[in-house]
Design a protein around this motif. Sequence first.
Motif, PDB file in Angstrom:
ATOM      1  N   UNK A 210       0.831  -1.207   0.000  1.00 51.00           N
ATOM      2  CA  UNK A 210       0.000   0.000   0.000  1.00 51.00           C
ATOM      3  C   UNK A 210       0.867   1.259   0.000  1.00 51.00           C
ATOM      4  N   UNK A 211       1.884   1.275   0.843  1.00 54.74           N
ATOM      5  CA  UNK A 211       2.776   2.439   0.916  1.00 54.74           C
ATOM      6  C   UNK A 211       3.507   2.643  -0.408  1.00 54.74           C
ATOM      7  N   UNK A 212       3.971   1.544  -1.005  1.00 53.04           N
ATOM      8  CA  UNK A 212       4.669   1.640  -2.289  1.00 53.04           C
ATOM      9  C   UNK A 212       3.742   2.170  -3.370  1.00 53.04           C
ATOM     10  N   UNK A 213       2.498   1.674  -3.388  1.00 53.76           N
ATOM     11  CA  UNK A 213       1.521   2.146  -4.375  1.00 53.76           C
ATOM     12  C   UNK A 213       1.263   3.642  -4.203  1.00 53.76           C
ATOM     13  N   UNK A 214       1.147   4.088  -2.961  1.00 52.28           N
ATOM     14  CA  UNK A 214       0.897   5.510  -2.698  1.00 52.28           C
ATOM     15  C   UNK A 214       2.071   6.374  -3.159  1.00 52.28           C
ATOM     16  N   UNK A 215       3.285   5.949  -2.834  1.00 56.08           N
ATOM     17  CA  UNK A 215       4.473   6.714  -3.245  1.00 56.08           C
ATOM     18  C   UNK A 215       4.579   6.752  -4.771  1.00 56.08           C
ATOM     19  N   UNK A 216       4.366   5.617  -5.401  1.00 57.00           N
ATOM     20  CA  UNK A 216       4.441   5.571  -6.867  1.00 57.00           C
ATOM     21  C   UNK A 216       3.339   6.401  -7.510  1.00 57.00           C
ATOM     22  N   UNK A 217       2.163   6.455  -6.897  1.00 54.29           N
ATOM     23  CA  UNK A 217       1.078   7.297  -7.424  1.00 54.29           C
ATOM     24  C   UNK A 217       1.459   8.772  -7.343  1.00 54.29           C
ATOM     25  N   UNK A 218       2.079   9.158  -6.233  1.00 54.14           N
ATOM     26  CA  UNK A 218       2.534  10.549  -6.090  1.00 54.14           C
ATOM     27  C   UNK A 218       3.590  10.857  -7.152  1.00 54.14           C
ATOM     28  N   UNK A 219       4.559   9.941  -7.326  1.00 55.01           N
ATOM     29  CA  UNK A 219       5.575  10.137  -8.368  1.00 55.01           C
ATOM     30  C   UNK A 219       4.921  10.268  -9.739  1.00 55.01           C
ATOM     31  N   UNK A 220       3.947   9.415 -10.021  1.00 55.50           N
ATOM     32  CA  UNK A 220       3.287   9.411 -11.326  1.00 55.50           C
ATOM     33  C   UNK A 220       2.615  10.755 -11.608  1.00 55.50           C
ATOM     34  N   UNK A 221       1.868  11.242 -10.651  1.00 57.63           N
ATOM     35  CA  UNK A 221       1.178  12.529 -10.830  1.00 57.63           C
ATOM     36  C   UNK A 221       2.195  13.654 -10.995  1.00 57.63           C
ATOM     37  N   UNK A 222       3.207  13.675 -10.141  1.00 54.63           N
ATOM     38  CA  UNK A 222       4.224  14.735 -10.216  1.00 54.63           C
ATOM     39  C   UNK A 222       4.946  14.694 -11.559  1.00 54.63           C
ATOM     40  N   UNK A 223       5.276  13.495 -12.022  1.00 60.20           N
ATOM     41  CA  UNK A 223       5.992  13.369 -13.295  1.00 60.20           C
ATOM     42  C   UNK A 223       5.105  13.728 -14.481  1.00 60.20           C
ATOM     43  N   UNK A 224       3.869  13.249 -14.485  1.00 54.52           N
ATOM     44  CA  UNK A 224       2.964  13.550 -15.603  1.00 54.52           C
ATOM     45  C   UNK A 224       2.725  15.046 -15.744  1.00 54.52           C
ATOM     46  N   UNK A 225       2.621  15.747 -14.617  1.00 49.86           N
ATOM     47  CA  UNK A 225       2.298  17.175 -14.675  1.00 49.86           C
ATOM     48  C   UNK A 225       3.514  18.064 -14.914  1.00 49.86           C
ATOM     49  N   UNK A 226       4.719  17.500 -14.834  1.00 50.99           N
ATOM     50  CA  UNK A 226       5.913  18.343 -15.022  1.00 50.99           C
ATOM     51  C   UNK A 226       6.809  17.870 -16.161  1.00 50.99           C
ATOM     52  N   UNK A 227       7.240  16.620 -16.121  1.00 50.87           N
ATOM     53  CA  UNK A 227       8.203  16.146 -17.133  1.00 50.87           C
ATOM     54  C   UNK A 227       7.554  15.322 -18.236  1.00 50.87           C
ATOM     55  N   UNK A 228       6.280  14.938 -18.069  1.00 47.37           N
ATOM     56  CA  UNK A 228       5.529  14.297 -19.138  1.00 47.37           C
ATOM     57  C   UNK A 228       5.489  12.778 -19.095  1.00 47.37           C
ATOM     58  N   UNK A 229       4.683  12.260 -19.997  1.00 46.99           N
ATOM     59  CA  UNK A 229       4.414  10.833 -20.056  1.00 46.99           C
ATOM     60  C   UNK A 229       5.603   9.973 -20.410  1.00 46.99           C
ATOM     61  N   UNK A 230       6.533  10.491 -21.214  1.00 45.55           N
ATOM     62  CA  UNK A 230       7.692   9.671 -21.610  1.00 45.55           C
ATOM     63  C   UNK A 230       8.521   9.272 -20.394  1.00 45.55           C
ATOM     64  N   UNK A 231       8.704  10.193 -19.453  1.00 45.56           N
ATOM     65  CA  UNK A 231       9.466   9.875 -18.232  1.00 45.56           C
ATOM     66  C   UNK A 231       8.714   8.854 -17.388  1.00 45.56           C
ATOM     67  N   UNK A 232       7.400   8.975 -17.350  1.00 40.94           N
ATOM     68  CA  UNK A 232       6.580   8.015 -16.606  1.00 40.94           C
ATOM     69  C   UNK A 232       6.702   6.638 -17.251  1.00 40.94           C
ATOM     70  N   UNK A 233       6.639   6.594 -18.574  1.00 43.57           N
ATOM     71  CA  UNK A 233       6.731   5.323 -19.307  1.00 43.57           C
ATOM     72  C   UNK A 233       8.111   4.692 -19.140  1.00 43.57           C
ATOM     73  N   UNK A 234       9.156   5.511 -19.189  1.00 45.31           N
ATOM     74  CA  UNK A 234      10.515   4.984 -19.052  1.00 45.31           C
ATOM     75  C   UNK A 234      10.702   4.263 -17.721  1.00 45.31           C
ATOM     76  N   UNK A 235       9.998   4.722 -16.705  1.00 44.48           N
ATOM     77  CA  UNK A 235      10.104   4.129 -15.381  1.00 44.48           C
ATOM     78  C   UNK A 235       8.952   3.178 -15.053  1.00 44.48           C
ATOM     79  N   UNK A 236       8.057   2.939 -16.013  1.00 46.62           N
ATOM     80  CA  UNK A 236       6.920   2.022 -15.855  1.00 46.62           C
ATOM     81  C   UNK A 236       6.130   2.301 -14.574  1.00 46.62           C
ATOM     82  N   UNK A 237       5.974   3.567 -14.238  1.00 48.80           N
ATOM     83  CA  UNK A 237       5.376   3.938 -12.954  1.00 48.80           C
ATOM     84  C   UNK A 237       3.941   3.428 -12.784  1.00 48.80           C
ATOM     85  N   UNK A 238       3.052   3.554 -13.787  1.00 47.83           N
ATOM     86  CA  UNK A 238       1.686   3.067 -13.560  1.00 47.83           C
ATOM     87  C   UNK A 238       1.626   1.558 -13.317  1.00 47.83           C
ATOM     88  N   UNK A 239       2.397   0.797 -14.069  1.00 43.15           N
ATOM     89  CA  UNK A 239       2.389  -0.657 -13.894  1.00 43.15           C
ATOM     90  C   UNK A 239       2.938  -1.022 -12.513  1.00 43.15           C
TER      91      UNK A 239
END
Length: 196
Positions: free
Chosen positions: A141-170
């Motif tokens: 649960x904690x890991x999912x929460x941290x990764x969700x925060x990273x995902x939102x922060x990355x999508x809104x600033x550095x974009x989807x490519x950075x999120x995809x490179x790190x497979x954050x949603x999966x």
Amino acid sequence: MNERELRAGAVVVFGGVVFEVAYAIAGTPPGPIPLLAGLSAVATTTAAVLRKRAVVLGWITAVLLAADFGGAVADRFGVLGAPGTSGVTWGDWQTFTTYTGTLVPWLAQPFVAPLAVVATITETVLCAWLVSGVARRWAGRASAAVLAVFCVAMLTTVGGAAVAKNAVPVLAGGALVLASIPARIPAKRRHATGAR
């Protein structure tokens, strides 16, 4: 198993797979550790949904998620190579701190370095926690929460490519699925299996 977390995690994992495939086709595949952890998350999710060998695959996913968190921490201290080296995201603390500031542009500059320290401590704790297996559902649960925060922060600033490179949603979905799976086979099932 916690059905609600399993369903939510499965939706995020398989939605993340679609996201990852789209970016891979566009030329931004995930790195090796996120790819392995993501594949493990997909296998664990499938097993959990089908009620087959999810406990074993859950351990593999926990270790690979820990490797992803641990690798990120190692990268920011130059363990994986210097900045600019192939496969290295940051390579040193200063580059990581600058990147942290990029993810939180609304945060005043004096608070960026402390936030980088908090992120590093958090990922280090999650790495150890996932490998230990202690209260693994809470670690998931904690890991999912941290990764969700990273995902939102990355999508809104550095974009989807950075999120995809790190497979954050999966990985976030995999962590949520991990939270739904017991860390060991329940005693009732163990005895039934041993009786055969």
